[in-house]
Design a protein around this motif. Structure first.
Motif, PDB file in Angstrom:
ATOM      1  N   LEU A 175     -22.775 -22.077  -0.507  1.00 31.01           N
ATOM      2  CA  LEU A 175     -24.213 -21.975  -0.234  1.00 31.01           C
ATOM      3  C   LEU A 175     -24.494 -21.146   1.008  1.00 31.01           C
ATOM      4  N   ILE A 176     -23.714 -21.337   2.053  1.00 31.37           N
ATOM      5  CA  ILE A 176     -23.910 -20.559   3.286  1.00 31.37           C
ATOM      6  C   ILE A 176     -23.705 -19.072   3.009  1.00 31.37           C
ATOM      7  N   TYR A 177     -22.684 -18.749   2.240  1.00 28.25           N
ATOM      8  CA  TYR A 177     -22.414 -17.339   1.915  1.00 28.25           C
ATOM      9  C   TYR A 177     -23.594 -16.716   1.174  1.00 28.25           C
ATOM     10  N   PHE A 178     -24.110 -17.410   0.157  1.00 28.09           N
ATOM     11  CA  PHE A 178     -25.198 -16.816  -0.618  1.00 28.09           C
ATOM     12  C   PHE A 178     -26.526 -16.816   0.126  1.00 28.09           C
ATOM     13  N   VAL A 179     -26.740 -17.786   0.988  1.00 22.34           N
ATOM     14  CA  VAL A 179     -27.962 -17.749   1.800  1.00 22.34           C
ATOM     15  C   VAL A 179     -27.886 -16.576   2.762  1.00 22.34           C
ATOM     16  N   ALA A 180     -26.717 -16.368   3.383  1.00 18.37           N
ATOM     17  CA  ALA A 180     -26.560 -15.244   4.305  1.00 18.37           C
ATOM     18  C   ALA A 180     -26.697 -13.922   3.536  1.00 18.37           C
TER      19      ALA A 180
ATOM     20  N   ALA B 111     -28.498 -13.436   0.820  1.00 20.88           N
ATOM     21  CA  ALA B 111     -29.906 -13.276   0.450  1.00 20.88           C
ATOM     22  C   ALA B 111     -30.751 -12.857   1.661  1.00 20.88           C
ATOM     23  N   VAL B 112     -30.431 -13.371   2.837  1.00 23.50           N
ATOM     24  CA  VAL B 112     -31.190 -13.025   4.033  1.00 23.50           C
ATOM     25  C   VAL B 112     -30.917 -11.578   4.422  1.00 23.50           C
ATOM     26  N   GLU B 113     -29.715 -11.099   4.208  1.00 21.73           N
ATOM     27  CA  GLU B 113     -29.345  -9.727   4.548  1.00 21.73           C
ATOM     28  C   GLU B 113     -30.117  -8.706   3.695  1.00 21.73           C
ATOM     29  N   LEU B 114     -30.463  -9.091   2.473  1.00 22.37           N
ATOM     30  CA  LEU B 114     -31.199  -8.155   1.613  1.00 22.37           C
ATOM     31  C   LEU B 114     -32.568  -7.997   2.159  1.00 22.37           C
TER      32      LEU B 114
END
Length: 76
Positions: A66-71, A73-76
């Motif tokens: 979850l942390i990886y995908f949240v990070a 998504a925020v980077e986009l």
């Protein structure tokens, strides 16, 4: 001839039969018992449920996922 096991071809000489070949009440064997106790004793079966270590490992992996995908998504 063994008297304990009479010849089935001679029903007139078979003990426990009424005329006509019927078995009188009380001559039949008792009903079969349950087979629940027929198997071996197994006392080594593990307890039901999850151990703490696998649950913690799975939780940590899900959290990292979850942390990886949240990070991401925020980077986009």
């Amino acid at each position: 001839m063994d008297e304990k096991y009479p010849d089935p071809e001679e029903p007139g000489h078979t003990p426990g039969l009424e005329p006509g070949g019927q078995v009188p009440p009380g001559e039949t064997p008792p009903g079969e018992d349950s087979t629940a106790g027929a198997g071996p004793d197994e006392h080594h079966n593990p307890p039901k449920g999850w151990a703490k270590a696998p649950v913690i490992i799975i939780g940590v992996l899900v959290l990292l996922f979850l942390i990886y995908f949240v990070a991401w998504a925020v980077e986009l």
